[in-house]
Design an enzyme around this catalytic site. Structure first.
Site, mmCIF file in Angstrom:
data_model
loop_
_atom_site.group_PDB
_atom_site.id
_atom_site.type_symbol
_atom_site.label_atom_id
_atom_site.label_comp_id
_atom_site.label_asym_id
_atom_site.label_seq_id
_atom_site.Cartn_x
_atom_site.Cartn_y
_atom_site.Cartn_z
ATOM 1 N N ASN A 139 0.953 -1.075 -0.080
ATOM 2 C CA ASN A 139 0.132 0.131 0.042
ATOM 3 C C ASN A 139 0.825 1.371 -0.185
ATOM 4 O O ASN A 139 0.204 2.321 0.154
ATOM 5 C CB ASN A 139 -1.035 0.031 1.351
ATOM 6 C CG ASN A 139 -0.167 -0.196 2.591
ATOM 7 O OD1 ASN A 139 0.976 0.040 2.472
ATOM 8 N ND2 ASN A 139 -0.889 0.042 3.585
ATOM 9 N N HIS A 141 3.279 1.936 2.103
ATOM 10 C CA HIS A 141 3.718 2.409 3.409
ATOM 11 C C HIS A 141 5.320 2.431 3.412
ATOM 12 O O HIS A 141 5.768 1.475 2.900
ATOM 13 C CB HIS A 141 3.201 1.652 4.563
ATOM 14 C CG HIS A 141 3.623 0.406 4.833
ATOM 15 N ND1 HIS A 141 2.659 -0.595 5.813
ATOM 16 C CD2 HIS A 141 4.359 -0.236 4.596
ATOM 17 C CE1 HIS A 141 3.264 -1.748 5.714
ATOM 18 N NE2 HIS A 141 4.356 -1.673 4.974
ATOM 19 N N GLU A 146 1.155 4.184 7.531
ATOM 20 C CA GLU A 146 0.131 3.665 6.464
ATOM 21 C C GLU A 146 -0.379 4.656 5.599
ATOM 22 O O GLU A 146 -0.115 6.051 6.003
ATOM 23 C CB GLU A 146 -0.974 3.182 7.265
ATOM 24 C CG GLU A 146 -0.484 1.862 8.289
ATOM 25 C CD GLU A 146 -0.140 0.647 7.304
ATOM 26 O OE1 GLU A 146 0.439 0.811 6.093
ATOM 27 O OE2 GLU A 146 -0.205 -0.476 8.037
HETATM 28 P P1 PGA Z 1 8.288 -7.014 2.728
HETATM 29 O O1 PGA Z 1 7.446 -5.810 3.571
HETATM 30 O O2 PGA Z 1 9.853 -6.450 2.591
HETATM 31 O O3 PGA Z 1 8.069 -8.245 3.704
HETATM 32 O O4 PGA Z 1 7.632 -6.867 1.263
HETATM 33 C C1 PGA Z 1 7.944 -4.295 3.285
HETATM 34 C C2 PGA Z 1 7.207 -3.447 4.137
HETATM 35 O O5 PGA Z 1 6.054 -3.792 4.373
HETATM 36 O O6 PGA Z 1 7.687 -2.269 4.389
#
Ligand code: PGA
Length: 266
Positions: A139, A141, A146
């Site tokens: 998303n 973030h 968020e």
């Molecule tokens: P991920 O998470 O490396 O497990 O894809 C990234 C994040 O949510 O910042």
């Protein structure tokens, strides 16, 4: 933004490790900002390998992690403190007292607010972050900031979005308590770092990567705040870069940058 597109996730990790080692070798008291998640695991493996082959020592390094779940013990197997100990800290020569992960195990608001303030103060006392490593959520973030997080936000309590809770469900056992709140550095905290390096790999990240680099600056894509940072590098594999409209231009820029580095422009 400096956009670097490499052929594989392994190359992304090697590039990020080069940047981290460069900071450690050029700063007297290096301060790293670190991230959890599946993406930086390959970076940490690379750093551990370089440490074992005596290419780098973390003796003088201080680290600050982006975030931690609220309400679970540091020793919980899904805490970000445990993640960092397992994937990096226990395998290198960093001083445990120099590693910082937000303290978030209390469920009392006043204690958590104080912890957030203290975290900001500790970063200041260490002289600020030289290089902040980031991943990006589906998303958009960064840390647990968020969508709709303020670009001026500091370390604070944050409610996780439904999609983040769903994305992280895979790490918790069926029926186990899964946190819905986190203590996270703010976007303002991240923008204060002297340099940021965001890593993204795999097709699933392509939409978020496009919004971050080529979309409008918007709180709906927190990572788009990095467009405002004067030393932001985004390092991608081909899949994560696949939706970028100006892909060839970024590759052209890197060629020119290389020529400039070698002292010739034409
Ligand atoms: P991920 O998470 O490396 O497990 O894809 C990234 C994040 O949510 O910042």
């Amino acid at each position: 933004m400096q956009v670097i597109i490499l052929s594989s996730a392994h190359d992304v990790a090697v590039y990020a490790a080069d940047r981290v080692v460069d900071v450690i070798n050029t700063k007297k008291n290096p301060v790293l900002g670190l991230a959890t998640g599946s993406t930086p695991i390959a970076l940490y493996e690379e750093l551990v390998a370089r440490h074992h082959s005596r290419q780098v020592s973390f003796r003088q390094t201080v680290s600050f992690n982006l975030d931690e779940y609220i309400g679970i013990a540091d020793s919980h197997e899904q805490s970000y403190r445990t993640f960092m100990n397992q994937h990096l800290f226990n395998a290198i020569d960093i001083m445990p007292t120099n590693t910082h992960v937000p303290l978030a195990q209390s469920k009392e608001v006043a204690v958590l607010k104080k912890s957030a303030q203290d975290y900001e103060a500790s970063i200041q006392q260490a002289g600020g972050i030289d290089l902040q490593i980031l991943g990006i959520g589906l998303n958009g973030h960064i840390g647990f900031n968020e969508p709709t997080s303020s670009f001026a936000s500091r370390t604070r309590i944050k409610t996780l979005s439904e999609s983040t809770v769903a994305a992280n469900k895979r790490f918790f056992k069926a029926g186990e308590y899964q946190p819905e709140l986190a203590l996270t550095m703010g976007i303002g905290t991240i923008l204060d770092s002297r340099a940021v390096l965001l890593m993204a790999t795999g097709k699933a990240k392509a939409e978020a990567v496009k919004a971050m680099i080529e979309g409008p600056i918007s709180a709906m894509c927190p990572a788009s705040a990095l467009q405002l940072h004067e030393a932001a590098t985004i390092v991608l594999d081909e899949e994560a870069a696949s939706l970028l409209a100006l892909k060839e231009y970024y590759q052209w820029c890197e060629l020119k940058r290389q020529q400039l580095h070698e002292g010739s422009l034409i």
